[in-house]
Design a protein around this motif. Structure first.
Motif, PDB file in Angstrom:
ATOM      1  N   UNK A   1      81.077  59.790  99.999  1.00  0.00           N
ATOM      2  CA  UNK A   1      82.949  58.989  99.565  1.00  0.00           C
ATOM      3  C   UNK A   1      82.241  57.738  98.524  1.00  0.00           C
ATOM      4  N   UNK A   2      83.444  57.589  98.099  1.00  0.00           N
ATOM      5  CA  UNK A   2      83.686  56.074  97.382  1.00  0.00           C
ATOM      6  C   UNK A   2      85.043  55.572  98.279  1.00  0.00           C
TER       7      UNK A   2
ATOM      8  N   UNK B   1      81.741  54.101  83.606  1.00  0.00           N
ATOM      9  CA  UNK B   1      82.305  54.155  84.625  1.00  0.00           C
ATOM     10  C   UNK B   1      81.175  53.889  87.122  1.00  0.00           C
ATOM     11  N   UNK B   2      80.565  54.373  86.447  1.00  0.00           N
ATOM     12  CA  UNK B   2      79.491  54.718  87.642  1.00  0.00           C
ATOM     13  C   UNK B   2      78.489  53.511  87.715  1.00  0.00           C
ATOM     14  N   UNK B   3      79.039  51.849  87.103  1.00  0.00           N
ATOM     15  CA  UNK B   3      78.397  51.040  87.047  1.00  0.00           C
ATOM     16  C   UNK B   3      79.562  50.262  87.899  1.00  0.00           C
ATOM     17  N   UNK B   4      79.456  49.994  89.524  1.00  0.00           N
ATOM     18  CA  UNK B   4      80.569  48.856  90.546  1.00  0.00           C
ATOM     19  C   UNK B   4      80.597  48.145  89.802  1.00  0.00           C
ATOM     20  N   UNK B   5      79.247  46.845  88.912  1.00  0.00           N
ATOM     21  CA  UNK B   5      79.047  45.855  88.873  1.00  0.00           C
ATOM     22  C   UNK B   5      78.303  46.233  87.263  1.00  0.00           C
ATOM     23  N   UNK B   6      79.147  46.139  86.683  1.00  0.00           N
ATOM     24  CA  UNK B   6      79.070  46.727  85.205  1.00  0.00           C
ATOM     25  C   UNK B   6      78.111  45.708  84.230  1.00  0.00           C
ATOM     26  N   UNK B   7      78.557  44.072  84.399  1.00  0.00           N
ATOM     27  CA  UNK B   7      78.010  43.650  83.431  1.00  0.00           C
ATOM     28  C   UNK B   7      77.120  42.304  84.147  1.00  0.00           C
ATOM     29  N   UNK B   8      75.704  41.894  83.101  1.00  0.00           N
ATOM     30  CA  UNK B   8      74.955  41.404  83.895  1.00  0.00           C
ATOM     31  C   UNK B   8      75.007  40.160  84.484  1.00  0.00           C
ATOM     32  N   UNK B   9      75.331  39.910  85.377  1.00  0.00           N
ATOM     33  CA  UNK B   9      74.848  37.842  85.944  1.00  0.00           C
ATOM     34  C   UNK B   9      76.794  37.817  86.224  1.00  0.00           C
TER      35      UNK B   9
ATOM     36  N   UNK C   1      76.701  61.727  91.945  1.00  0.00           N
ATOM     37  CA  UNK C   1      77.249  62.695  92.293  1.00  0.00           C
ATOM     38  C   UNK C   1      77.126  63.251  94.229  1.00  0.00           C
ATOM     39  N   UNK C   2      76.384  62.428  94.670  1.00  0.00           N
ATOM     40  CA  UNK C   2      75.871  62.429  96.359  1.00  0.00           C
ATOM     41  C   UNK C   2      76.355  61.555  96.450  1.00  0.00           C
ATOM     42  N   UNK C   3      76.331  59.949  96.238  1.00  0.00           N
ATOM     43  CA  UNK C   3      77.398  58.950  96.988  1.00  0.00           C
ATOM     44  C   UNK C   3      76.958  58.543  98.401  1.00  0.00           C
ATOM     45  N   UNK C   4      74.965  58.913  98.523  1.00  0.00           N
ATOM     46  CA  UNK C   4      75.043  58.396 100.117  1.00  0.00           C
ATOM     47  C   UNK C   4      73.725  58.067  99.905  1.00  0.00           C
ATOM     48  N   UNK C   5      73.068  57.686 100.857  1.00  0.00           N
ATOM     49  CA  UNK C   5      71.632  56.827 101.497  1.00  0.00           C
ATOM     50  C   UNK C   5      71.120  58.386 101.602  1.00  0.00           C
ATOM     51  N   UNK C   6      71.317  59.905 101.383  1.00  0.00           N
ATOM     52  CA  UNK C   6      70.599  60.389 102.228  1.00  0.00           C
ATOM     53  C   UNK C   6      70.021  60.718 100.268  1.00  0.00           C
ATOM     54  N   UNK C   7      70.815  61.049  99.296  1.00  0.00           N
ATOM     55  CA  UNK C   7      70.791  61.288  98.506  1.00  0.00           C
ATOM     56  C   UNK C   7      69.615  60.616  98.109  1.00  0.00           C
ATOM     57  N   UNK C   8      69.780  59.011  98.026  1.00  0.00           N
ATOM     58  CA  UNK C   8      67.914  58.579  97.281  1.00  0.00           C
ATOM     59  C   UNK C   8      67.589  58.412  98.176  1.00  0.00           C
ATOM     60  N   UNK C   9      67.017  58.628  99.489  1.00  0.00           N
ATOM     61  CA  UNK C   9      66.005  59.150 100.133  1.00  0.00           C
ATOM     62  C   UNK C   9      66.114  60.463  99.617  1.00  0.00           C
TER      63      UNK C   9
END
Length: 218
Positions: A60-61, A114-122, A182-190
């Motif tokens: 989830x978001x 839209x997929x970047x939650x902090x989209x601007x460097x710095x 799409x996965x939105x989870x630490x399980x997807x990262x792992x």
């Protein structure tokens, strides 16, 4: 990936980031920022700054609500104006208990903004504006802008605010990025780290801590 923090850098991760920087395409950045983001303070002292970003948790978001400034403290030594360091683990902590925050960074490609939650460097609420990357990339990167990124948490801590230690995960392809989105989870990262490690790095430790509460995006 569990809530227990993982330290250590996989060699392929270091090489992947280094090659991306050498090619001039390391951190894709956006020219605009959302209304909920602004430049964080230039020191690790707490400040009464309140704002939000999005994050991903269990498919989830969610909303991450920040109420304190970031914390970075030596050692490790840092050449950044914020005293924040990537590639070396923390030795000082702002609290006795905390959870991991996985910061996913696109390497060598530009994902949809839209997929970047902090989209601007710095520029991002209660984040450092700069970070020392020289432990990973060598000279010339000791005061780099914090790259555009998104956030993944492995727990909501029952919605209570707490400190979170940042582990960076570099993502090397848009296909892998989309799987994380799409996965939105630490399980997807792992899963990607274990089964498709050519497209993501291992967890890169930092001395950076952020303070927020995980809330429903509703």
């Amino acid at each position: 990936m569990t809530a227990t923090r993982r330290a250590g850098i996989a060699l392929f991760g270091v090489l992947g980031v280094g090659l991306a920087v050498a090619s001039g395409t390391a951190f894709a950045s956006s020219g605009s920022s959302s209304a909920s983001t602004h430049m964080a303070g230039m020191s690790s002292a707490p400040a009464s700054m309140v704002g939000t970003t999005k994050g991903w948790y269990k498919g989830e978001t969610v909303t991450l609500r920040y109420t304190r400034n970031f914390f970075c403290q030596a050692p490790p030594a840092s050449g950044a104006s914020t005293k924040c360091e990537a590639g070396s683990d923390y030795t000082q902590t702002p609290a006795t208990t905390f959870d991991p925050l996985y910061v996913v960074v696109p390497l060598g490609f530009t994902p949809p903004e839209s997929t970047l939650q902090c989209p601007t460097a710095g520029h991002c609420i209660d984040h450092p504006s700069t970070i020392d990357l020289s432990a990973i990339l060598g000279s010339g990167t000791a005061n780099a802008l914090l790259p555009p990124h998104s956030h993944v948490v492995a727990t909501a801590n029952t919605g209570k605010p707490e400190w979170w230690n940042v582990d960076v995960v570099g993502v090397k392809s848009l296909t892998a990025w989309n799987k994380i989105v799409n996965g939105k989870s630490d399980a997807q990262l792992e899963w990607l780290q274990k089964n498709d490690s050519s497209v993501v790095t291992g967890n890169i430790p930092t001395n950076l801590f952020l303070f927020f509460a995980v809330k429903s995006a509703g």
